[in-house]
Structure formats: structure tokens, C-alpha cells
Design a protein around this motif. Structure first.
Motif, PDB file in Angstrom:
ATOM      1  N   ILE A 175     -16.395  49.389  23.581  1.00  0.00           N
ATOM      2  CA  ILE A 175     -16.904  48.138  23.565  1.00  0.00           C
ATOM      3  C   ILE A 175     -16.797  47.412  24.968  1.00  0.00           C
ATOM      4  CG2 ILE A 175     -16.719  45.803  22.902  1.00  0.00           C
ATOM      5  CD1 ILE A 175     -16.074  46.965  19.918  1.00  0.00           C
ATOM      6  N   THR A 176     -17.889  46.930  25.568  1.00  0.00           N
ATOM      7  CA  THR A 176     -17.651  46.269  26.831  1.00  0.00           C
ATOM      8  C   THR A 176     -17.407  44.914  26.770  1.00  0.00           C
ATOM      9  OG1 THR A 176     -19.293  47.708  27.883  1.00  0.00           O
ATOM     10  CG2 THR A 176     -19.008  45.640  28.920  1.00  0.00           C
ATOM     11  N   LEU A 177     -16.343  44.345  27.163  1.00  0.00           N
ATOM     12  CA  LEU A 177     -15.736  42.826  27.156  1.00  0.00           C
ATOM     13  C   LEU A 177     -16.567  42.264  28.271  1.00  0.00           C
ATOM     14  CD1 LEU A 177     -13.933  40.823  26.011  1.00  0.00           C
ATOM     15  CD2 LEU A 177     -12.169  41.438  27.653  1.00  0.00           C
ATOM     16  N   VAL A 178     -17.703  41.418  27.764  1.00  0.00           N
ATOM     17  CA  VAL A 178     -18.585  40.858  28.725  1.00  0.00           C
ATOM     18  C   VAL A 178     -17.993  39.547  29.230  1.00  0.00           C
ATOM     19  CG1 VAL A 178     -20.668  39.671  28.865  1.00  0.00           C
ATOM     20  CG2 VAL A 178     -20.679  41.773  27.444  1.00  0.00           C
ATOM     21  N   ASP A 179     -17.568  38.660  28.238  1.00  0.00           N
ATOM     22  CA  ASP A 179     -16.842  37.516  28.880  1.00  0.00           C
ATOM     23  C   ASP A 179     -16.048  36.907  27.399  1.00  0.00           C
ATOM     24  OD1 ASP A 179     -18.612  36.119  27.138  1.00  0.00           O
ATOM     25  OD2 ASP A 179     -19.984  35.673  28.663  1.00  0.00           O
ATOM     26  N   PHE A 180     -15.097  35.872  27.723  1.00  0.00           N
ATOM     27  CA  PHE A 180     -14.477  35.602  26.484  1.00  0.00           C
ATOM     28  C   PHE A 180     -13.691  34.106  26.803  1.00  0.00           C
ATOM     29  CE2 PHE A 180     -10.141  36.452  28.012  1.00  0.00           C
ATOM     30  CZ  PHE A 180     -10.479  37.643  28.963  1.00  0.00           C
ATOM     31  N   LEU A 205     -19.056  40.741  23.180  1.00  0.00           N
ATOM     32  CA  LEU A 205     -18.831  42.215  23.012  1.00  0.00           C
ATOM     33  C   LEU A 205     -20.157  42.980  22.856  1.00  0.00           C
ATOM     34  CD1 LEU A 205     -15.902  41.308  20.286  1.00  0.00           C
ATOM     35  CD2 LEU A 205     -15.611  41.969  22.812  1.00  0.00           C
ATOM     36  N   TRP A 206     -20.231  43.989  23.845  1.00  0.00           N
ATOM     37  CA  TRP A 206     -21.440  44.769  23.779  1.00  0.00           C
ATOM     38  C   TRP A 206     -21.085  46.117  23.602  1.00  0.00           C
ATOM     39  CZ3 TRP A 206     -24.287  43.171  28.915  1.00  0.00           C
ATOM     40  CH2 TRP A 206     -24.901  41.788  29.023  1.00  0.00           C
ATOM     41  N   ASP A 207     -21.807  46.861  22.365  1.00  0.00           N
ATOM     42  CA  ASP A 207     -21.411  48.458  22.183  1.00  0.00           C
ATOM     43  C   ASP A 207     -21.879  49.143  23.181  1.00  0.00           C
ATOM     44  OD1 ASP A 207     -21.360  50.714  20.586  1.00  0.00           O
ATOM     45  OD2 ASP A 207     -22.574  50.011  19.142  1.00  0.00           O
ATOM     46  N   GLN A 208     -21.028  50.246  23.520  1.00  0.00           N
ATOM     47  CA  GLN A 208     -21.242  50.923  24.735  1.00  0.00           C
ATOM     48  C   GLN A 208     -22.306  52.194  24.420  1.00  0.00           C
ATOM     49  OE1 GLN A 208     -17.500  51.938  26.515  1.00  0.00           O
ATOM     50  NE2 GLN A 208     -17.265  49.975  27.495  1.00  0.00           N
ATOM     51  N   ASN A 209     -22.257  52.216  22.836  1.00  0.00           N
ATOM     52  CA  ASN A 209     -23.191  53.373  22.356  1.00  0.00           C
ATOM     53  C   ASN A 209     -24.639  53.049  22.251  1.00  0.00           C
ATOM     54  OD1 ASN A 209     -20.803  54.738  21.970  1.00  0.00           O
ATOM     55  ND2 ASN A 209     -20.420  53.982  19.932  1.00  0.00           N
ATOM     56  N   ARG A 216     -26.988  46.086  20.962  1.00  0.00           N
ATOM     57  CA  ARG A 216     -25.741  46.288  21.443  1.00  0.00           C
ATOM     58  C   ARG A 216     -24.872  45.052  21.110  1.00  0.00           C
ATOM     59  NH1 ARG A 216     -27.184  45.872  27.921  1.00  0.00           N
ATOM     60  NH2 ARG A 216     -27.609  43.530  27.611  1.00  0.00           N
ATOM     61  N   VAL A 217     -25.500  43.962  20.896  1.00  0.00           N
ATOM     62  CA  VAL A 217     -24.611  42.636  20.758  1.00  0.00           C
ATOM     63  C   VAL A 217     -23.786  42.680  19.699  1.00  0.00           C
ATOM     64  CG1 VAL A 217     -24.879  40.174  20.362  1.00  0.00           C
ATOM     65  CG2 VAL A 217     -26.220  41.231  21.968  1.00  0.00           C
ATOM     66  N   MET A 218     -22.366  42.541  19.400  1.00  0.00           N
ATOM     67  CA  MET A 218     -21.422  42.672  18.336  1.00  0.00           C
ATOM     68  C   MET A 218     -20.636  41.370  18.209  1.00  0.00           C
ATOM     69  SD  MET A 218     -19.808  46.336  19.256  1.00  0.00           S
ATOM     70  CE  MET A 218     -19.514  47.013  17.740  1.00  0.00           C
ATOM     71  N   ASP A 219     -21.220  40.236  18.714  1.00  0.00           N
ATOM     72  CA  ASP A 219     -20.129  38.940  18.763  1.00  0.00           C
ATOM     73  C   ASP A 219     -21.238  37.918  18.063  1.00  0.00           C
ATOM     74  OD1 ASP A 219     -21.992  37.622  20.903  1.00  0.00           O
ATOM     75  OD2 ASP A 219     -21.238  39.542  21.994  1.00  0.00           O
ATOM     76  N   LYS A 220     -20.938  36.506  18.449  1.00  0.00           N
ATOM     77  CA  LYS A 220     -21.339  35.457  17.859  1.00  0.00           C
ATOM     78  C   LYS A 220     -22.963  35.148  18.385  1.00  0.00           C
ATOM     79  CE  LYS A 220     -20.349  30.561  17.314  1.00  0.00           C
ATOM     80  NZ  LYS A 220     -19.219  29.725  17.633  1.00  0.00           N
ATOM     81  N   ASP A 221     -23.203  35.790  19.447  1.00  0.00           N
ATOM     82  CA  ASP A 221     -24.665  35.765  20.068  1.00  0.00           C
ATOM     83  C   ASP A 221     -25.534  36.081  18.907  1.00  0.00           C
ATOM     84  OD1 ASP A 221     -24.241  34.485  22.496  1.00  0.00           O
ATOM     85  OD2 ASP A 221     -24.425  36.255  23.693  1.00  0.00           O
ATOM     86  N   ARG A 222     -25.121  36.816  18.204  1.00  0.00           N
ATOM     87  CA  ARG A 222     -26.307  37.448  16.888  1.00  0.00           C
ATOM     88  C   ARG A 222     -26.493  36.083  16.005  1.00  0.00           C
ATOM     89  NH1 ARG A 222     -26.918  42.571  17.436  1.00  0.00           N
ATOM     90  NH2 ARG A 222     -28.823  42.396  16.240  1.00  0.00           N
ATOM     91  N   PHE A 223     -25.528  35.119  16.006  1.00  0.00           N
ATOM     92  CA  PHE A 223     -25.866  34.113  15.460  1.00  0.00           C
ATOM     93  C   PHE A 223     -26.377  32.978  16.084  1.00  0.00           C
ATOM     94  CE2 PHE A 223     -24.146  29.629  14.536  1.00  0.00           C
ATOM     95  CZ  PHE A 223     -24.502  29.424  13.296  1.00  0.00           C
ATOM     96  N   ARG A 224     -25.904  32.924  17.256  1.00  0.00           N
ATOM     97  CA  ARG A 224     -26.500  31.795  18.152  1.00  0.00           C
ATOM     98  C   ARG A 224     -28.182  31.995  18.440  1.00  0.00           C
ATOM     99  NH1 ARG A 224     -21.907  33.303  21.716  1.00  0.00           N
ATOM    100  NH2 ARG A 224     -20.280  31.878  21.400  1.00  0.00           N
ATOM    101  N   GLU A 239     -13.607  47.239  12.453  1.00  0.00           N
ATOM    102  CA  GLU A 239     -13.267  48.740  12.268  1.00  0.00           C
ATOM    103  C   GLU A 239     -12.813  49.460  13.409  1.00  0.00           C
ATOM    104  OE1 GLU A 239     -16.862  50.073  10.499  1.00  0.00           O
ATOM    105  OE2 GLU A 239     -16.438  48.780   8.784  1.00  0.00           O
ATOM    106  N   ARG A 240     -13.382  49.206  14.739  1.00  0.00           N
ATOM    107  CA  ARG A 240     -13.053  49.767  15.836  1.00  0.00           C
ATOM    108  C   ARG A 240     -11.775  49.323  16.373  1.00  0.00           C
ATOM    109  NH1 ARG A 240     -18.508  50.496  19.676  1.00  0.00           N
ATOM    110  NH2 ARG A 240     -20.089  50.845  17.783  1.00  0.00           N
ATOM    111  N   VAL A 241     -11.678  48.024  16.319  1.00  0.00           N
ATOM    112  CA  VAL A 241     -10.223  47.314  16.876  1.00  0.00           C
ATOM    113  C   VAL A 241      -8.917  47.923  15.964  1.00  0.00           C
ATOM    114  CG1 VAL A 241      -8.984  45.252  16.941  1.00  0.00           C
ATOM    115  CG2 VAL A 241     -11.236  45.415  17.828  1.00  0.00           C
TER     116      VAL A 241
END
Ligand code: TMP
Ligand code: ASP
Length: 248
Positions: A175-180, A205-209, A216-224, A239-241
């Protein structure tokens, strides 16, 4: 789903969590809700199971940071949505670290999505819903006196240390940590501790796969951004964490 405890013990209810007093004044109980908001609560909804997922992810990440020498408010996680934390006087600041350009940085500067920020950008926002959490300049920070110049320096340094540790951790999760966003506070002894949560609500968080900009979006941007599959994305992060944490 019922939240714990007697409502008279409720200290504060935020957009994603409820804070309860405990018999020990130095200890609070945090309850993670499924409620989700975005754009300063103009958009509201629910992400089923989010409270449980964010509580568990935050627990793993606080433990990872503690092991790396970063003091946090985490004490224990007695239930799947409940976390005992040290009582802090929170600085009214949102400390944002950015490794790649996204979100408000792209909107406000025109930088391309994914533009690499090297060294990472550290930004301070005023945590104030009525003012829509404005970005602060160093001079505004000084004039407003929300933290001393020394404390601001410590927060910025700690945020970069945390970024280093979390980038390494998430890289191992593909996972790429884009920002937080981080929040810090002072305990009763005056120590600066990391507070709040670290979860797909507070990180990009972006999925590197996946190279696909949406998939690739694995975070609240999916909701936003109404991208769908929000619960599934949060679950995949968990699961990955969890898998990475049990390796360490
Ligand atoms: P931004 O690009 O919208 O400024 O967000 C930067 C990061 O901070 C992103 O990972 C989401 C997180 N964030 C919060 O956790 N809470 C907030 O209120 C906002 C605006 C952002
Ligand atoms: N949590 C913030 C809100 O509801 C903003 C966001 O995460 O986009 O207002």
C-alpha cells in the motif's frame, strides 16, 4: 448498535467517535462509530462496519508506532469498537503529511494527482469546523498561539518520523501512503502524545497492486467521491495491516 456506558459519562461526540469518561480522570474510552462525513460534514453517510475496522487498524498502527518509540495515547482495545486512551488536551491542529499530491493540495495548487513530494510536505490546519479547518501559515500559527513555536517544531518533527515508520509499514502491505492527518495533545505531565486515530478515514492509501486511478483507492476517498465498494476497501486495508502486524 448500542454504544457503551451511561450517557452521563459521555464527554464528547464527534463525527466519527464518541468519547466517554472513565473512573480514572487520566483515562478515556473512545467508541468508534460507523458514521462518515466529508467536506466539513456537508456530506453524511454510514460505512457499515467502519467503526470496528478503524478501531482495529488504529490499534495495530498505534502499537507499531509505540514499538518504534513514538508515544501515543493508546492504552488498550477492550472491544472491537472501543479503545482506552490517555486523556489529552488536544492541540486544535490537524497535522497533515503528504508524500504524493492528492485532495485539497491538487485542488488548491493545480499539482497533478500523484506528484511526488520529496521531501514530504507537512501542513498545519486549524481544527475548527465553523471556519472549515483553514490551512495555517507559520505566521498565522504564531499569531494565533495555538501551540508554542517549540511545540510546533516538535509536532512537525514527530509527524515526519511517524511518516517514515508508517510508509515503511504500508509498503510492506503493498500500500502507498499518499497522505494522512494526525492530531497531538498534552498529557497531564505535559508530554506530547499522538492522539485520535490512524485509519482509512484519516489516510489516503493506494493499492500498489492496481494502477487504475479509481480501483487503487482504499480509503475514505471512495466515500467522498462516490466510488463504491467502500466497506470492501476498508476491509482489505484491515486484512493487510493485520497480516503485516502479526509478522512483526
Ligand atoms: P485533504 O487533501 O482533504 O487536505 O486531506 C489530507 C489528508 O488528511 C487526507 O489523508 C485526509 C485527511 N483528513 C482528515 O483526516 N480529516 C479531515 O478533516 C480532512 C480535511 C482531511
Ligand atoms: N472528516 C472531515 C469532515 O467530515 C473531512 C474529510 O474527511 O473529508 O468534515
Amino acid at each position: 448498535m448500542a454504544s457503551p456506558g451511561n450517557t452521563s459519562k459521555k464527554l464528547y461526540e464527534g463525527k466519527a467517535k464518541i468519547i466517554y469518561r472513565t473512573p480514572d480522570p487520566q483515562v478515556l474510552l473512545t467508541y468508534f462509530k460507523d458514521d462518515a462525513t466529508a467536506f466539513n460534514a456537508q456530506k453524511r453517510g454510514q460505512i457499515t462496519g467502519k467503526g470496528k475496522i478503524n478501531c482495529t487498524i488504529s490499534t495495530y498502527l498505534f502499537q507499531c508506532l509505540e514499538q518504534a518509540g513514538i508515544p501515543t495515547h493508546w492504552i488498550s482495545t477492550p472491544g472491537d469498537r472501543q479503545m482506552y486512551v490517555k486523556a489529552l488536551t488536544i492541540f486544535p491542529l490537524e497535522v497533515v503529511v503528504r508524500n504524493l499530491a492528492a485532495g485539497s493540495l491538487c485542488r488548491q495548487t493545480g499539482l497533478a494527482l500523484g506528484y511526488r513530494l520529496d521531501p514530504p510536505l507537512v501542513e498545519f490546519y486549524y481544527k475548527n469546523d465553523a471556519l472549515a479547518d483553514p490551512l495555517l501559515t507559520p505566521d498565522r500559527l504564531r499569531v494565533m498561539g495555538l501551540a508554542t513555536p517549540d511545540q510546533v517544531h516538535i509536532l512537525g518533527t514527530k509527524a515526519l518520523e511517524i511518516n517514515h515508520i508508517l510508509q515503511h509499514f504500508f509498503r510492506a502491505c503493498a500500500i502507498t501512503l499518499v497522505d494522512f492527518k494526525l492530531e497531538f495533545g498534552l498529557d497531564h505531565r505535559g508530554n506530547i502524545l499522538l492522539g485520535d486515530e490512524i485509519s482509512p478515514d484519516t489516510c489516503r492509501l493506494w493499492d500498489q497492486n492496481s494502477q487504475d486511478e479509481t480501483q487503487r483507492v482504499m480509503d475514505k476517498d471512495r466515500f467522498r467521491q462516490d466510488l463504491g465498494q467502500v466497506e470492501q476497501a476498508y476491509q482489505r486495508v484491515l486484512e493487510r495491516v493485520a497480516a503485516q502486524s502479526t509478522k512483526n
